[in-house]
Design an enzyme around this catalytic site. Sequence first.
Site, PDB file in Angstrom:
ATOM      1  N   ASP A 134       0.983  -1.091   0.064  1.00 39.36           N
ATOM      2  CA  ASP A 134       0.028   0.103  -0.015  1.00 39.36           C
ATOM      3  C   ASP A 134       0.843   1.237  -0.042  1.00 39.36           C
ATOM      4  O   ASP A 134       1.920   1.190   0.421  1.00 39.36           O
ATOM      5  CB  ASP A 134      -0.697   0.008   1.168  1.00 39.36           C
ATOM      6  CG  ASP A 134      -1.971  -1.057   1.289  1.00 39.36           C
ATOM      7  OD1 ASP A 134      -2.352  -1.347   0.151  1.00 39.36           O
ATOM      8  OD2 ASP A 134      -2.546  -1.506   2.152  1.00 39.36           O
ATOM      9  N   ASP A 152      -7.005  -1.813  -4.397  1.00 45.72           N
ATOM     10  CA  ASP A 152      -7.958  -1.265  -3.301  1.00 45.72           C
ATOM     11  C   ASP A 152      -9.056  -0.463  -4.055  1.00 45.72           C
ATOM     12  O   ASP A 152     -10.202  -0.596  -3.462  1.00 45.72           O
ATOM     13  CB  ASP A 152      -7.441  -0.747  -2.163  1.00 45.72           C
ATOM     14  CG  ASP A 152      -6.547  -1.906  -1.091  1.00 45.72           C
ATOM     15  OD1 ASP A 152      -6.674  -2.946  -1.461  1.00 45.72           O
ATOM     16  OD2 ASP A 152      -5.593  -1.299  -0.645  1.00 45.72           O
TER      17      ASP A 152
END
Length: 185
Positions: A134, A152
Amino acid sequence: MTDQTRGEAGRMARSRSMIRPGLIIAVFVMILDQASKWWMLEVVGMAHDPRVIEVTSYFNLVMAWNRGVSFSLFWHEAEFMPYVLSAVALGIVGFLLSWLRRADRPFLAVCIGMVIGGAIGNVIDRLRFGAVADFLDFHVLGYHWPAFNVADTGISVGVILIVLDSLFGGGRDHSRPEKDDRDRA
């Protein structure tokens, strides 16, 4: 061929034709996700030198490894956990593929494809790294949204659009029978 048989054949052909746009979007999201992660890890150098890069007053690039699912839920250090989470994600992808086969509208197919592509992008990370990379970090007025990635985003936007579509849109009006239903009555 009866009207009923012709109607069923038409619905099957429409649903088959929706597989292609859904899969194209899934592949696009997965490739965009993996390319952005490669860029962050290798070109920007976050793999070897994790740091915070301030892009704007509300957006940073960071390096965060998510060993759980959304917001690090089910985080666990057990070596088998990436495989368990990947298996669950692939099971969900299987369900979504069967739903995609039945989709009869391009919008729904695209939304399902976004979720599939995002899920596969994160599975690739889990199998390669044991965690999901991330790096997008938004913050406003001292509040931070957890770091996330392109996969995501595909999952979140796809799910939100599916929910909105089911609440406000595109499905057939069940209060009025279709032509085939009237013919049977």
